[in-house]
Design an enzyme around this catalytic site. Structure first.
Site, PDB file in Angstrom:
ATOM      1  N   ARG A  56    -104.551  25.843 -39.123  1.00 20.90           N
ATOM      2  CA  ARG A  56    -103.167  25.454 -39.366  1.00 20.90           C
ATOM      3  C   ARG A  56    -102.576  24.812 -38.121  1.00 20.90           C
ATOM      4  O   ARG A  56    -102.719  25.321 -37.025  1.00 20.90           O
ATOM      5  CB  ARG A  56    -102.330  26.689 -39.738  1.00 20.90           C
ATOM      6  CG  ARG A  56    -100.840  26.386 -39.845  1.00 20.90           C
ATOM      7  CD  ARG A  56    -100.060  27.629 -40.197  1.00 20.90           C
ATOM      8  NE  ARG A  56    -100.284  28.024 -41.560  1.00 20.90           N
ATOM      9  CZ  ARG A  56     -99.691  27.441 -42.604  1.00 20.90           C
ATOM     10  NH1 ARG A  56     -98.876  26.431 -42.418  1.00 20.90           N
ATOM     11  NH2 ARG A  56     -99.935  27.850 -43.820  1.00 20.90           N
ATOM     12  N   GLY A  75     -90.495  45.590 -40.507  1.00 19.18           N
ATOM     13  CA  GLY A  75     -91.720  45.724 -39.724  1.00 19.18           C
ATOM     14  C   GLY A  75     -92.806  44.794 -40.239  1.00 19.18           C
ATOM     15  O   GLY A  75     -92.614  44.074 -41.224  1.00 19.18           O
ATOM     16  N   GLN A  78     -98.176  43.482 -43.379  1.00 18.46           N
ATOM     17  CA  GLN A  78     -99.595  43.140 -43.444  1.00 18.46           C
ATOM     18  C   GLN A  78    -100.141  42.956 -42.033  1.00 18.46           C
ATOM     19  O   GLN A  78     -99.719  42.039 -41.325  1.00 18.46           O
ATOM     20  CB  GLN A  78     -99.799  41.851 -44.249  1.00 18.46           C
ATOM     21  CG  GLN A  78    -101.237  41.352 -44.319  1.00 18.46           C
ATOM     22  CD  GLN A  78    -102.151  42.336 -45.029  1.00 18.46           C
ATOM     23  OE1 GLN A  78    -101.770  42.967 -45.995  1.00 18.46           O
ATOM     24  NE2 GLN A  78    -103.367  42.482 -44.530  1.00 18.46           N
ATOM     25  N   GLY A  95    -103.295  35.477 -39.143  1.00 13.68           N
ATOM     26  CA  GLY A  95    -101.982  36.100 -39.008  1.00 13.68           C
ATOM     27  C   GLY A  95    -101.133  35.507 -37.907  1.00 13.68           C
ATOM     28  O   GLY A  95    -100.269  36.192 -37.338  1.00 13.68           O
ATOM     29  N   GLU A  96    -101.347  34.206 -37.607  1.00 16.24           N
ATOM     30  CA  GLU A  96    -100.608  33.619 -36.486  1.00 16.24           C
ATOM     31  C   GLU A  96     -99.116  33.562 -36.752  1.00 16.24           C
ATOM     32  O   GLU A  96     -98.315  33.715 -35.831  1.00 16.24           O
ATOM     33  CB  GLU A  96    -101.134  32.225 -36.148  1.00 16.24           C
ATOM     34  CG  GLU A  96    -100.491  31.654 -34.899  1.00 16.24           C
ATOM     35  CD  GLU A  96    -101.212  30.443 -34.342  1.00 16.24           C
ATOM     36  OE1 GLU A  96    -100.593  29.721 -33.533  1.00 16.24           O
ATOM     37  OE2 GLU A  96    -102.375  30.215 -34.713  1.00 16.24           O
ATOM     38  N   ARG A  97     -98.688  33.370 -38.006  1.00  9.34           N
ATOM     39  CA  ARG A  97     -97.248  33.348 -38.305  1.00  9.34           C
ATOM     40  C   ARG A  97     -96.624  34.709 -38.011  1.00  9.34           C
ATOM     41  O   ARG A  97     -95.528  34.795 -37.431  1.00  9.34           O
ATOM     42  CB  ARG A  97     -96.995  32.948 -39.761  1.00  9.34           C
ATOM     43  CG  ARG A  97     -97.265  31.479 -40.054  1.00  9.34           C
ATOM     44  CD  ARG A  97     -96.963  31.119 -41.502  1.00  9.34           C
ATOM     45  NE  ARG A  97     -95.534  31.155 -41.772  1.00  9.34           N
ATOM     46  CZ  ARG A  97     -94.927  32.050 -42.540  1.00  9.34           C
ATOM     47  NH1 ARG A  97     -95.621  33.015 -43.117  1.00  9.34           N
ATOM     48  NH2 ARG A  97     -93.628  32.006 -42.752  1.00  9.34           N
ATOM     49  N   ASN A 130    -108.195  31.346 -43.833  1.00 13.70           N
ATOM     50  CA  ASN A 130    -107.045  30.448 -43.959  1.00 13.70           C
ATOM     51  C   ASN A 130    -107.133  29.578 -45.198  1.00 13.70           C
ATOM     52  O   ASN A 130    -106.106  29.233 -45.787  1.00 13.70           O
ATOM     53  CB  ASN A 130    -106.909  29.578 -42.704  1.00 13.70           C
ATOM     54  CG  ASN A 130    -106.125  30.286 -41.614  1.00 13.70           C
ATOM     55  OD1 ASN A 130    -104.917  30.310 -41.621  1.00 13.70           O
ATOM     56  ND2 ASN A 130    -106.843  30.906 -40.690  1.00 13.70           N
TER      57      ASN A 130
END
Length: 308
Positions: A56, A75, A78, A95-97, A130
């Site tokens: 991404r 919180g 995931q 999980g970069e976002r 991804n």
């Protein structure tokens, strides 16, 4: 509530285990590895680096701030996935976002699944995970598929097994990368759809792609209208001196393919995932033209046709 507290305490306990130099886990066979690998662990954000293999490239600022607000209230629901690099050093796999949003609101730790993988495994995990996401645009997906081919040396057949997609679906995404970068950007930004792109990819000359792209955007053409415009373009290219008189039109109409060809032409194109051209006389004599645009595509077609 008691279960949640116990789970969080367990994550913190594992975090302490990971910070103990006497328990530095480097492989799945190391002592205590089974307590950490695959479990949720609270990791310090400062100990995690961004994955250079992340496919991404676009992060919507507004959506990121919305996610940050949600994380502030609820919180991180995931956990992210990381791989262990060294003692108390980790790298994002997915999980970069969530990682970016957590940093935005000043969190110090984040729940994470820990994996132990080398660079190639990490790249494959990042790309495959991804690709499964719903919010990637078609070009991001196509680039991820191409990287799996180039950097992991996966064939389209193997990739189909890994990502759970039909080989023809993968091929259709990869074909988008033949489009001019301007059109690829148009797909990413939502000016045209993947369907428009699939039609335009049948136009070889980039300047002609751009001309048709401008017509699509300017006249708000549907995918079906675009397919017709591409067909008209191809016919004009193959018959540059074609007479537009009624006599010539009648002559061309008489040269249409017999029914047994028109009924089955689509089956060839669907199976091979390329636009196949078949010309035949009323007596059944004719020829089949199968285009390809790279050695990799040629080898794919050869394998489909010959089985080798």
């Amino acid at each position: 509530m008691a279960k949640a507290t116990k789970k969080q305490a367990l994550g913190r306990g594992l975090s302490a285990l990971l910070k103990d130099p006497n328990n530095d886990i480097q492989s799945a066979t190391d002592k205590n590895a089974d307590k950490v690998v695959g479990n949720i662990v609270e990791l310090e954000l400062s100990a995690i680096e961004v994955n250079p293999f992340q496919p991404r490239s676009n992060f919507n600022d507004e959506a990121l701030h919305e996610l940050a607000s949600s994380i502030r209230e609820l919180g991180v629901i995931q956990p992210i996935t990381v791989r262990k690099l060294d003692f108390n050093q980790y790298q994002l796999v997915s999980g970069e976002r969530r990682f970016r949003a957590s940093k935005l609101i000043g969190l110090e730790t984040i729940p994470a699944y820990i994996r132990i993988a080398n660079d190639q495994e990490s790249l494959e995990m990042a790309l495959v995970e991804n690709i499964q996401r719903q919010d990637l645009d078609p070009i991001e997906i196509a680039i991820s598929y191409q990287r799996l081919i180039d950097e992991i040396q996966l064939t389209q057949e193997k990739m189909s097994e890994r990502v759970g997609k039909k080989r023809s679906t993968i091929t259709n995404y990869l074909r988008l990368l033949r489009l001019d970068p301007i059109i690829q950007t148009g797909i990413r930004d939502g000016f045209v759809s993947m369907g428009h792109g699939r039609a335009l990819v049948n136009v070889v000359e980039k300047q002609d792609q751009i001309a048709l792209y401008e017509k699509i955007v300017g006249e708000n053409l549907s995918v079906r209208d675009t397919e017709k415009a591409v067909k008209d373009y191809q016919e004009a290219k193959s018959n540059p001196n074609q007479n537009s008189s009624p006599e010539s039109k009648n002559k061309n109409t008489s040269k249409t393919n017999p029914e047994f060809i028109t009924k089955n032409l689509g089956k060839f194109s669907d199976y091979l995932a390329v636009k196949v051209d078949i010309k035949a006389s009323e007596k059944g004599k004719g020829k089949i033209t199968i285009p390809f645009h790279s050695q990799e595509e040629f080898n794919r077609l050869k394998k489909l046709i010959t089985g080798e």
